[in-house]
Design a protein around this motif. Structure first.
Motif, PDB file in Angstrom:
ATOM      1  N   LYS A 260       0.829  -1.210   0.000  1.00 16.28           N
ATOM      2  CA  LYS A 260       0.000   0.000   0.000  1.00 16.28           C
ATOM      3  C   LYS A 260       0.864   1.260   0.000  1.00 16.28           C
ATOM      4  O   LYS A 260       0.598   2.216  -0.749  1.00 16.28           O
ATOM      5  CB  LYS A 260      -0.927  -0.009   1.220  1.00 16.28           C
ATOM      6  CG  LYS A 260      -1.882   1.175   1.270  1.00 16.28           C
ATOM      7  CD  LYS A 260      -2.798   1.076   2.483  1.00 16.28           C
ATOM      8  CE  LYS A 260      -3.781   2.248   2.514  1.00 16.28           C
ATOM      9  NZ  LYS A 260      -4.669   2.183   3.701  1.00 16.28           N
ATOM     10  N   LYS A 261       1.916   1.278   0.812  1.00 18.19           N
ATOM     11  CA  LYS A 261       2.773   2.465   0.898  1.00 18.19           C
ATOM     12  C   LYS A 261       3.514   2.709  -0.417  1.00 18.19           C
ATOM     13  O   LYS A 261       3.688   3.855  -0.840  1.00 18.19           O
ATOM     14  CB  LYS A 261       3.756   2.306   2.059  1.00 18.19           C
ATOM     15  CG  LYS A 261       3.106   2.439   3.425  1.00 18.19           C
ATOM     16  CD  LYS A 261       4.141   2.286   4.551  1.00 18.19           C
ATOM     17  CE  LYS A 261       3.490   2.467   5.922  1.00 18.19           C
ATOM     18  NZ  LYS A 261       4.471   2.270   7.021  1.00 18.19           N
ATOM     19  N   GLU A 262       3.955   1.631  -1.072  1.00 16.52           N
ATOM     20  CA  GLU A 262       4.635   1.787  -2.359  1.00 16.52           C
ATOM     21  C   GLU A 262       3.673   2.339  -3.409  1.00 16.52           C
ATOM     22  O   GLU A 262       4.033   3.222  -4.195  1.00 16.52           O
ATOM     23  CB  GLU A 262       5.204   0.452  -2.822  1.00 16.52           C
ATOM     24  CG  GLU A 262       5.921   0.515  -4.162  1.00 16.52           C
ATOM     25  CD  GLU A 262       7.135   1.423  -4.146  1.00 16.52           C
ATOM     26  OE1 GLU A 262       7.403   2.054  -5.198  1.00 16.52           O
ATOM     27  OE2 GLU A 262       7.825   1.514  -3.116  1.00 16.52           O
ATOM     28  N   CYS A 263       2.437   1.850  -3.421  1.00 15.97           N
ATOM     29  CA  CYS A 263       1.434   2.361  -4.359  1.00 15.97           C
ATOM     30  C   CYS A 263       1.143   3.837  -4.095  1.00 15.97           C
ATOM     31  O   CYS A 263       1.019   4.639  -5.040  1.00 15.97           O
ATOM     32  CB  CYS A 263       0.145   1.549  -4.234  1.00 15.97           C
ATOM     33  SG  CYS A 263       0.237  -0.113  -4.922  1.00 15.97           S
ATOM     34  N   GLU A 264       1.039   4.200  -2.833  1.00 10.75           N
ATOM     35  CA  GLU A 264       0.760   5.594  -2.482  1.00 10.75           C
ATOM     36  C   GLU A 264       1.908   6.503  -2.919  1.00 10.75           C
ATOM     37  O   GLU A 264       1.678   7.632  -3.374  1.00 10.75           O
ATOM     38  CB  GLU A 264       0.521   5.715  -0.975  1.00 10.75           C
ATOM     39  CG  GLU A 264      -0.803   5.109  -0.530  1.00 10.75           C
ATOM     40  CD  GLU A 264      -0.950   5.047   0.978  1.00 10.75           C
ATOM     41  OE1 GLU A 264       0.083   5.196   1.693  1.00 10.75           O
ATOM     42  OE2 GLU A 264      -2.088   4.836   1.456  1.00 10.75           O
ATOM     43  N   TYR A 265       3.141   6.004  -2.813  1.00 12.51           N
ATOM     44  CA  TYR A 265       4.286   6.798  -3.255  1.00 12.51           C
ATOM     45  C   TYR A 265       4.234   7.025  -4.762  1.00 12.51           C
ATOM     46  O   TYR A 265       4.390   8.158  -5.247  1.00 12.51           O
ATOM     47  CB  TYR A 265       5.599   6.115  -2.876  1.00 12.51           C
ATOM     48  CG  TYR A 265       6.797   6.792  -3.484  1.00 12.51           C
ATOM     49  CD1 TYR A 265       7.299   7.970  -2.945  1.00 12.51           C
ATOM     50  CD2 TYR A 265       7.410   6.273  -4.631  1.00 12.51           C
ATOM     51  CE1 TYR A 265       8.387   8.620  -3.527  1.00 12.51           C
ATOM     52  CE2 TYR A 265       8.491   6.910  -5.209  1.00 12.51           C
ATOM     53  CZ  TYR A 265       8.971   8.088  -4.654  1.00 12.51           C
ATOM     54  OH  TYR A 265      10.032   8.732  -5.242  1.00 12.51           O
ATOM     55  N   LEU A 266       4.027   5.952  -5.532  1.00 14.32           N
ATOM     56  CA  LEU A 266       3.971   6.085  -6.989  1.00 14.32           C
ATOM     57  C   LEU A 266       2.835   7.010  -7.415  1.00 14.32           C
ATOM     58  O   LEU A 266       2.988   7.820  -8.336  1.00 14.32           O
ATOM     59  CB  LEU A 266       3.791   4.705  -7.632  1.00 14.32           C
ATOM     60  CG  LEU A 266       4.986   3.753  -7.538  1.00 14.32           C
ATOM     61  CD1 LEU A 266       4.617   2.366  -8.043  1.00 14.32           C
ATOM     62  CD2 LEU A 266       6.176   4.303  -8.319  1.00 14.32           C
ATOM     63  N   LYS A 267       1.718   6.927  -6.732  1.00 12.48           N
ATOM     64  CA  LYS A 267       0.589   7.813  -7.045  1.00 12.48           C
ATOM     65  C   LYS A 267       0.931   9.262  -6.736  1.00 12.48           C
ATOM     66  O   LYS A 267       0.626  10.177  -7.516  1.00 12.48           O
ATOM     67  CB  LYS A 267      -0.647   7.381  -6.256  1.00 12.48           C
ATOM     68  CG  LYS A 267      -1.899   8.200  -6.587  1.00 12.48           C
ATOM     69  CD  LYS A 267      -3.108   7.662  -5.846  1.00 12.48           C
ATOM     70  CE  LYS A 267      -4.364   8.463  -6.211  1.00 12.48           C
ATOM     71  NZ  LYS A 267      -5.559   7.918  -5.501  1.00 12.48           N
ATOM     72  N   SER A 268       1.590   9.500  -5.605  1.00 11.35           N
ATOM     73  CA  SER A 268       1.937  10.869  -5.208  1.00 11.35           C
ATOM     74  C   SER A 268       2.926  11.508  -6.183  1.00 11.35           C
ATOM     75  O   SER A 268       2.949  12.731  -6.348  1.00 11.35           O
ATOM     76  CB  SER A 268       2.541  10.873  -3.792  1.00 11.35           C
ATOM     77  OG  SER A 268       3.848  10.310  -3.786  1.00 11.35           O
ATOM     78  N   LYS A 269       3.734  10.677  -6.862  1.00 10.48           N
ATOM     79  CA  LYS A 269       4.710  11.186  -7.828  1.00 10.48           C
ATOM     80  C   LYS A 269       4.128  11.301  -9.234  1.00 10.48           C
ATOM     81  O   LYS A 269       4.825  11.702 -10.169  1.00 10.48           O
ATOM     82  CB  LYS A 269       5.950  10.289  -7.852  1.00 10.48           C
ATOM     83  CG  LYS A 269       6.638  10.104  -6.505  1.00 10.48           C
ATOM     84  CD  LYS A 269       7.061  11.422  -5.885  1.00 10.48           C
ATOM     85  CE  LYS A 269       8.234  12.050  -6.584  1.00 10.48           C
ATOM     86  NZ  LYS A 269       8.727  13.258  -5.896  1.00 10.48           N
ATOM     87  N   GLY A 270       2.864  10.939  -9.385  1.00 13.34           N
ATOM     88  CA  GLY A 270       2.217  11.048 -10.689  1.00 13.34           C
ATOM     89  C   GLY A 270       2.685  10.031 -11.707  1.00 13.34           C
ATOM     90  O   GLY A 270       2.696  10.308 -12.915  1.00 13.34           O
TER      91      GLY A 270
END
Length: 303
Positions: free
Chosen positions: A87-97
Motif C-alpha cells: 500500500k505504501k509503495e502504491c501511495e508513493y507512486l501515485k503521489s509522484k504522478g
C-alpha cells in the motif's frame, strides 16, 4: 442465478466498492510476489524511496516503460505487514504522478506447488482455456481496456491450450502441456528456478486494493483444482462447445459476458466476499470499451 435473483446480484455488483483489506481469506502458507511497472517517473527517485523504506524490495529497469521502471516485491504471504508495504509503495507512486496508462503492467507470481499434481495442472490449464477472456477483462483493473501492447508482452494462451488438449488429457509429465517458447504470454510457466507461475495480463495501477484483488484472484485460480472446486467434465464441455478463441474472437476479451464471469467466480472462490470483489472489478460499472486501443480509466469502483 436467473430472473430477480440475478437482477439483485447485478444491482449489488454495480453499487459495491472494493476496499483494501489487512488480510485476505486465503491460507498464509501460500506465497506470491508482484512486479509493478510505471512510466514518467525517474527510477532514481523510486530506488531511493525503496532503499529508505523497503530494503527487501528491488527497483529495476524495464525496457517496455518510457522514463520509468518496475518495482518488485520480495516473497510475500497473506500478512498485514506485507500488504501495508504494498500500500505504501502504491501511495508513493501515485503521489509522484507515475503513468500507469500506456505500457506499464503488473505481474503476479504464485507458487507452482498448488498444481504440482498432474490432475491439478490439467484442470488449471482447462480453467484458463475456458475463462481466459474473463481474466483479461478483470485484469484491466481500474481501466476498461487493455494497455497498448498487451498482446505483444502478455499474449493470450487459450488457443495454445486448445490445440494440445489431447496432450493435456494424456500426458504424465508436470508442466508438459504448455507449448511455450518465451515468457511473453498471459500465463508464463518459464520462470526458471523461481518455481512459480507468472500471470502477466494485469494492467498497472497505483490502487493497492486492485493489486490485492489481482493477487487474490490469481491465488484462488491456481489453487482451485487442489481445493476440489473444479468440475472438469463441465470444462471439457465448454472447451468443445463454447470455446472463445483470442485469435478469432479477440473482441470477447473486452466485452462483458455475465454467464462466464459467474461461472468462473463459482469455480475459483469459495466465499461470497471474494466473489463480489472479483465481479465488481470484472464488470467495472458495466462500461464497454468499444474497441479502445489503449487503457482508458473506468468509473471508480474502489473505496
Amino acid at each position: 442465478l436467473k430472473g430477480t435473483d440475478l437482477q439483485e446480484l447485478m444491482y449489488l455488483v454495480n453499487n459495491y466498492k472494493i476496499s483494501f483489506r489487512d488480510e485476505l481469506l486465503f491460507d498464509r502458507k501460500l506465497k506470491f510476489g508482484c512486479e509493478i511497472e510505471y512510466e514518467r517517473e525517474l527510477r532514481f527517485f523510486v530506488t531511493r524511496f525503496m532503499r529508505q523504506n523497503f530494503w527487501r524490495w528491488e527497483s529495476k529497469k524495464d525496457a517496455t516503460c518510457k522514463l520509468g521502471g518496475e518495482v518488485t516485491t520480495p516473497i510475500f504471504r497473506n500478512k498485514k505487514e506485507d500488504w501495508i508495504e504494498l500500500k505504501k509503495e502504491c501511495e508513493y507512486l501515485k503521489s509522484k504522478g507515475a503513468d500507469m496508462f500506456h505500457n506499464a503492467s503488473c505481474h503476479v507470481h504464485t507458487d507452482k506447488e498448488s498444481i504440482d499434481e498432474i490432475e491439478h495442472n490439467r484442470q488449471f490449464l482447462k480453467l484458463i482455456g475456458c475463462y481466459e477472456s474473463v481474466l483479461f477483462r478483470f485484469g484491466y483493473g481500474d481501466k476498461i481496456s487493455a494497455r497498448k501492447d498487451i498482446k505483444k508482452y502478455a499474449a493470450p494462451v487459450a488457443d495454445l491450450i486448445y490445440e494440445v488438449l489431447d496432450e493435456i488429457n494424456s500426458y504424465e509429465v508436470k508442466y508438459m502441456s504448455f507449448p511455450q517458447n518465451d515468457k511473453y504470454y498471459s500465463i508464463n510457466y518459464l520462470t526458471g528456478d523461481k518455481h512459480t507461475v507468472e500471470f502477466r495480463m494485469f494492467n498497472a495501477t497505483t490502487s493497492p486494493a486492485i493489486i490485492q484483488n489481482n493477487v487474490n484472484t490469481t491465488i484462488n485460480c491456481i489453487t482451485a483444482p487442489k481445493r476440489g472446486l473444479i468440475d472438469e467434465e463441465y470444462l471439457d464441455y465448454k472447451l468443445k462447445h463454447e470455446f472463445i478463441s483470442p485469435t478469432l474472437k479477440w473482441y470477447m476479451y473486452n466485452e462483458i459476458c455475465i454467464k462466464n464471469a459467474l461461472e468462473f467466480a463459482d469455480f475459483v472462490f469459495d466465499n461470497n466476499l471474494d466473489k463480489i470483489c472479483f465481479l465488481v472489478q470484472y464488470f467495472k460499472r458495466f462500461q464497454n470499451n468499444y474497441g479502445a486501443r489503449e487503457a482508458i480509466e473506468a468509473k471508480c469502483f474502489v473505496r
